[in-house]
Design a protein around this motif. Structure first.
Motif, PDB file in Angstrom:
ATOM      1  N   ASP A  72     -73.003  57.920 -57.055  1.00 37.96           N
ATOM      2  CA  ASP A  72     -73.318  58.351 -56.535  1.00 37.96           C
ATOM      3  C   ASP A  72     -71.945  59.749 -56.688  1.00 37.96           C
ATOM      4  O   ASP A  72     -72.211  60.815 -56.938  1.00 37.96           O
ATOM      5  CB  ASP A  72     -73.191  58.128 -54.546  1.00 37.96           C
ATOM      6  CG  ASP A  72     -73.709  57.736 -54.819  1.00 37.96           C
ATOM      7  OD1 ASP A  72     -74.896  57.341 -54.761  1.00 37.96           O
ATOM      8  OD2 ASP A  72     -74.165  56.798 -52.788  1.00 37.96           O
ATOM      9  N   ALA A  73     -70.762  59.429 -57.156  1.00 37.29           N
ATOM     10  CA  ALA A  73     -70.053  60.263 -57.572  1.00 37.29           C
ATOM     11  C   ALA A  73     -70.146  60.739 -58.740  1.00 37.29           C
ATOM     12  O   ALA A  73     -69.978  61.935 -59.468  1.00 37.29           O
ATOM     13  CB  ALA A  73     -68.470  59.534 -57.517  1.00 37.29           C
ATOM     14  N   LEU A  76     -72.963  63.523 -58.481  1.00 38.41           N
ATOM     15  CA  LEU A  76     -73.019  64.542 -57.560  1.00 38.41           C
ATOM     16  C   LEU A  76     -71.496  65.550 -58.244  1.00 38.41           C
ATOM     17  O   LEU A  76     -71.448  66.767 -58.484  1.00 38.41           O
ATOM     18  CB  LEU A  76     -71.838  63.917 -56.035  1.00 38.41           C
ATOM     19  CG  LEU A  76     -70.910  65.476 -55.933  1.00 38.41           C
ATOM     20  CD1 LEU A  76     -72.493  66.221 -55.257  1.00 38.41           C
ATOM     21  CD2 LEU A  76     -70.125  65.212 -54.438  1.00 38.41           C
ATOM     22  N   ALA A  77     -70.961  64.430 -59.322  1.00 40.34           N
ATOM     23  CA  ALA A  77     -69.896  64.725 -60.620  1.00 40.34           C
ATOM     24  C   ALA A  77     -70.866  66.131 -61.689  1.00 40.34           C
ATOM     25  O   ALA A  77     -70.564  67.190 -61.669  1.00 40.34           O
ATOM     26  CB  ALA A  77     -69.451  64.533 -61.215  1.00 40.34           C
ATOM     27  N   LEU A  80     -72.448  69.640 -59.621  1.00 41.45           N
ATOM     28  CA  LEU A  80     -71.427  69.919 -59.486  1.00 41.45           C
ATOM     29  C   LEU A  80     -70.864  70.961 -60.981  1.00 41.45           C
ATOM     30  O   LEU A  80     -70.475  72.443 -60.790  1.00 41.45           O
ATOM     31  CB  LEU A  80     -69.989  69.602 -58.805  1.00 41.45           C
ATOM     32  CG  LEU A  80     -70.239  69.426 -57.116  1.00 41.45           C
ATOM     33  CD1 LEU A  80     -68.874  68.487 -57.375  1.00 41.45           C
ATOM     34  CD2 LEU A  80     -70.437  70.476 -56.364  1.00 41.45           C
ATOM     35  N   LEU A 111     -64.295  65.846 -61.898  1.00 43.45           N
ATOM     36  CA  LEU A 111     -64.787  66.168 -61.051  1.00 43.45           C
ATOM     37  C   LEU A 111     -65.167  64.689 -60.186  1.00 43.45           C
ATOM     38  O   LEU A 111     -65.814  63.915 -59.086  1.00 43.45           O
ATOM     39  CB  LEU A 111     -66.497  66.940 -61.201  1.00 43.45           C
ATOM     40  CG  LEU A 111     -66.281  68.755 -60.907  1.00 43.45           C
ATOM     41  CD1 LEU A 111     -66.772  69.569 -60.816  1.00 43.45           C
ATOM     42  CD2 LEU A 111     -65.315  68.717 -59.459  1.00 43.45           C
ATOM     43  N   TRP A 112     -65.654  63.791 -61.085  1.00 41.00           N
ATOM     44  CA  TRP A 112     -65.950  62.036 -60.799  1.00 41.00           C
ATOM     45  C   TRP A 112     -64.971  61.141 -61.020  1.00 41.00           C
ATOM     46  O   TRP A 112     -65.603  60.855 -59.741  1.00 41.00           O
ATOM     47  CB  TRP A 112     -66.494  61.565 -62.578  1.00 41.00           C
ATOM     48  CG  TRP A 112     -67.204  60.164 -62.387  1.00 41.00           C
ATOM     49  CD1 TRP A 112     -67.338  59.741 -62.225  1.00 41.00           C
ATOM     50  CD2 TRP A 112     -67.312  59.574 -63.699  1.00 41.00           C
ATOM     51  NE1 TRP A 112     -68.032  58.529 -61.880  1.00 41.00           N
ATOM     52  CE2 TRP A 112     -67.792  58.434 -63.058  1.00 41.00           C
ATOM     53  CE3 TRP A 112     -67.501  59.871 -65.084  1.00 41.00           C
ATOM     54  CZ2 TRP A 112     -68.460  57.550 -63.958  1.00 41.00           C
ATOM     55  CZ3 TRP A 112     -67.782  58.974 -66.028  1.00 41.00           C
ATOM     56  CH2 TRP A 112     -67.775  57.390 -65.504  1.00 41.00           C
ATOM     57  N   CYS A 115     -64.904  63.149 -57.350  1.00 43.47           N
ATOM     58  CA  CYS A 115     -66.001  62.632 -55.897  1.00 43.47           C
ATOM     59  C   CYS A 115     -65.327  61.025 -55.873  1.00 43.47           C
ATOM     60  O   CYS A 115     -65.970  60.816 -55.158  1.00 43.47           O
ATOM     61  CB  CYS A 115     -67.330  62.573 -56.268  1.00 43.47           C
ATOM     62  SG  CYS A 115     -67.484  64.500 -56.267  1.00 43.47           S
ATOM     63  N   THR A 116     -65.630  60.176 -56.965  1.00 38.91           N
ATOM     64  CA  THR A 116     -65.135  58.488 -57.166  1.00 38.91           C
ATOM     65  C   THR A 116     -64.086  58.382 -56.261  1.00 38.91           C
ATOM     66  O   THR A 116     -64.711  57.835 -54.692  1.00 38.91           O
ATOM     67  CB  THR A 116     -64.519  57.708 -58.232  1.00 38.91           C
ATOM     68  OG1 THR A 116     -65.852  58.387 -58.913  1.00 38.91           O
ATOM     69  CG2 THR A 116     -64.172  56.627 -57.790  1.00 38.91           C
ATOM     70  N   MET A 118     -63.595  60.180 -53.198  1.00 44.59           N
ATOM     71  CA  MET A 118     -64.635  60.856 -51.660  1.00 44.59           C
ATOM     72  C   MET A 118     -65.560  59.733 -51.341  1.00 44.59           C
ATOM     73  O   MET A 118     -65.511  58.900 -50.108  1.00 44.59           O
ATOM     74  CB  MET A 118     -65.174  61.852 -51.849  1.00 44.59           C
ATOM     75  CG  MET A 118     -63.759  63.067 -52.209  1.00 44.59           C
ATOM     76  SD  MET A 118     -64.634  64.851 -52.080  1.00 44.59           S
ATOM     77  CE  MET A 118     -66.750  64.521 -52.269  1.00 44.59           C
ATOM     78  N   GLY A 119     -66.050  59.164 -52.314  1.00 46.45           N
ATOM     79  CA  GLY A 119     -66.373  57.784 -51.744  1.00 46.45           C
ATOM     80  C   GLY A 119     -66.389  56.289 -51.010  1.00 46.45           C
ATOM     81  O   GLY A 119     -66.999  55.720 -51.288  1.00 46.45           O
ATOM     82  N   ARG A 122     -65.184  56.786 -47.784  1.00 43.43           N
ATOM     83  CA  ARG A 122     -66.055  56.326 -47.039  1.00 43.43           C
ATOM     84  C   ARG A 122     -66.145  55.482 -46.713  1.00 43.43           C
ATOM     85  O   ARG A 122     -66.760  55.216 -45.730  1.00 43.43           O
ATOM     86  CB  ARG A 122     -67.428  57.194 -48.092  1.00 43.43           C
ATOM     87  CG  ARG A 122     -68.611  56.928 -47.353  1.00 43.43           C
ATOM     88  CD  ARG A 122     -69.815  57.833 -47.831  1.00 43.43           C
ATOM     89  NE  ARG A 122     -71.064  57.865 -46.692  1.00 43.43           N
ATOM     90  CZ  ARG A 122     -72.261  57.326 -47.844  1.00 43.43           C
ATOM     91  NH1 ARG A 122     -72.499  58.085 -49.181  1.00 43.43           N
ATOM     92  NH2 ARG A 122     -72.816  57.691 -46.620  1.00 43.43           N
TER      93      ARG A 122
END
Length: 124
Positions: A72-73, A76-77, A80, A111-112, A115-116, A118-119, A122
């Protein structure tokens, strides 16, 4: 593969990459045009492949949740990075300075990582 082993292997592969970049940069600057200069320019590529191999091995070794977070990360990266680079490409047509392609991977890598993080939060 354990987390500590991954960090050590990644660090060593990155160290090899950094050394190859330094040597390559110097040799490209002092070499004459031709096949030798091209070979020196490509010197960092094998160490980049080593880094990729270490990362892929780690991704295959983690559990399904960690793999999903990474997938997912990365997705999304990727999106983006595409948005940022294409947006900047349009700004270049308006007179902004041209950026090197070397800027794409650091952007995607950061960004990866974000996003990692953030994931991972979560699922805590």
């Amino acid at each position: 593969m354990g987390r500590k082993r991954f960090i050590v292997e990644f660090f060593l592969a990155f160290l090899a990459y950094a050394a190859c970049v330094a040597l390559s940069s110097y040799q490209v600057a002092v070499s004459e045009e031709g096949a030798g200069k091209v070979a020196w320019a490509l010197l960092p590529v094998p160490s980049m492949l080593l880094i990729a191999w270490v990362v892929v091995r780690q991704l295959r070794a983690v559990d399904e949740l960690a793999r999903r977070i990474q997938f997912d990360a990365l997705a999304l990266a990727f999106l983006l990075t595409a948005l940022v680079t294409f947006s900047y490409g349009f700004l270049e047509t308006a007179g902004f300075p041209r950026l090197s392609m070397f800027m794409v991977w650091p952007l995607m890598g950061v960004l990866w990582m974000v996003c990692t993080i953030m994931g991972t939060r979560r699922y805590r």
